[in-house]
Design an enzyme around this catalytic site. Structure first.
Site, PDB file in Angstrom:
ATOM      1  N   ARG A  84      -0.754   4.978   9.585  1.00  0.00           N
ATOM      2  CA  ARG A  84      -1.053   5.601   8.287  1.00  0.00           C
ATOM      3  C   ARG A  84      -2.471   6.156   8.328  1.00  0.00           C
ATOM      4  O   ARG A  84      -3.420   5.452   8.660  1.00  0.00           O
ATOM      5  CB  ARG A  84      -0.943   4.557   7.163  1.00  0.00           C
ATOM      6  N   ARG A  93       2.760  10.789   4.547  1.00  0.00           N
ATOM      7  CA  ARG A  93       2.347   9.565   5.233  1.00  0.00           C
ATOM      8  C   ARG A  93       3.486   8.980   6.056  1.00  0.00           C
ATOM      9  O   ARG A  93       4.646   9.133   5.719  1.00  0.00           O
ATOM     10  CB  ARG A  93       1.867   8.522   4.226  1.00  0.00           C
ATOM     11  N   ASP A  96       3.832   3.999   3.402  1.00  0.00           N
ATOM     12  CA  ASP A  96       3.100   3.659   2.192  1.00  0.00           C
ATOM     13  C   ASP A  96       3.674   2.350   1.674  1.00  0.00           C
ATOM     14  O   ASP A  96       4.899   2.243   1.498  1.00  0.00           O
ATOM     15  CB  ASP A  96       3.269   4.776   1.157  1.00  0.00           C
ATOM     16  N   ASP A  98       3.035  -0.170  -1.487  1.00  0.00           N
ATOM     17  CA  ASP A  98       2.326  -0.368  -2.751  1.00  0.00           C
ATOM     18  C   ASP A  98       2.722  -1.689  -3.382  1.00  0.00           C
ATOM     19  O   ASP A  98       3.920  -1.974  -3.535  1.00  0.00           O
ATOM     20  CB  ASP A  98       2.657   0.756  -3.744  1.00  0.00           C
TER      21      ASP A  98
END
Length: 162
Positions: A84, A93, A96, A98
């Protein structure tokens, strides 16, 4: 040590995204302090931000013994393992990860806001999250994820046949 239920979102739109996401789930599950309890189906989603390829997104429920900041640091380290690179806000990307929800914790630090501040406006998060945690109550809105989804525009989110 007490374990805590968490929800994360996963996304990728560079390289072999599906292989990357499957590998990321396996990596999470082999990381000390993290157990993957479930993950959603895979969804093809329209990108947010600059022009770029569609994403593949999913969500996962984790049981963790890590504190919120430790978990965030671990997620960022895993992103780096998958190459990344942060070039532009909302840019493409390889991976990811989160942190969406950490039990019912409400937290605001310079590096981490819980629950995730934009999750309630993002169908690419809500659709897969509803699949695995429809009754999870968002600690700020006090609404179940399934209720929040009813107000979202889901037109750019399509379940993949994998």
């Amino acid at each position: 040590m007490k374990s805590t239920k968490c929800a994360i979102a996963l996304g990728s739109n560079l390289g072999d995204s599906l292989a990357t996401l499957k590998s990321a789930i396996a990596t999470l599950n082999h990381t000390p302090g993290i157990a993957v309890k479930s993950h959603s189906s895979w969804y093809q989603t329209a990108p947010v931000g600059p022009p770029q390829p569609d994403y593949i997104n999913a969500c996962a429920i984790l049981e963790v013994t890590l504190q919120p900041q430790q978990l965030l640091t671990t997620l960022l380290e895993i992103e780096k393992k998958f190459n990344r690179i942060r070039r532009e806000k909302w840019g493409p990307r390889t991976l990811d990860l989160d942190l969406l929800l950490y039990d019912d914790l409400i937290l605001e630090t310079p590096t981490l806001t819980l629950p995730h501040p934009r999750m309630t406006q993002r169908a690419f998060v809500l659709v897969p999250l509803v699949e695995i945690a429809p009754d999870w109550v968002h600690p700020v809105t006090k609404s179940a994820i399934g209720q929040i989804l009813k107000t979202a525009d889901c037109s750019g989110v399509h379940k993949m046949k994998v």
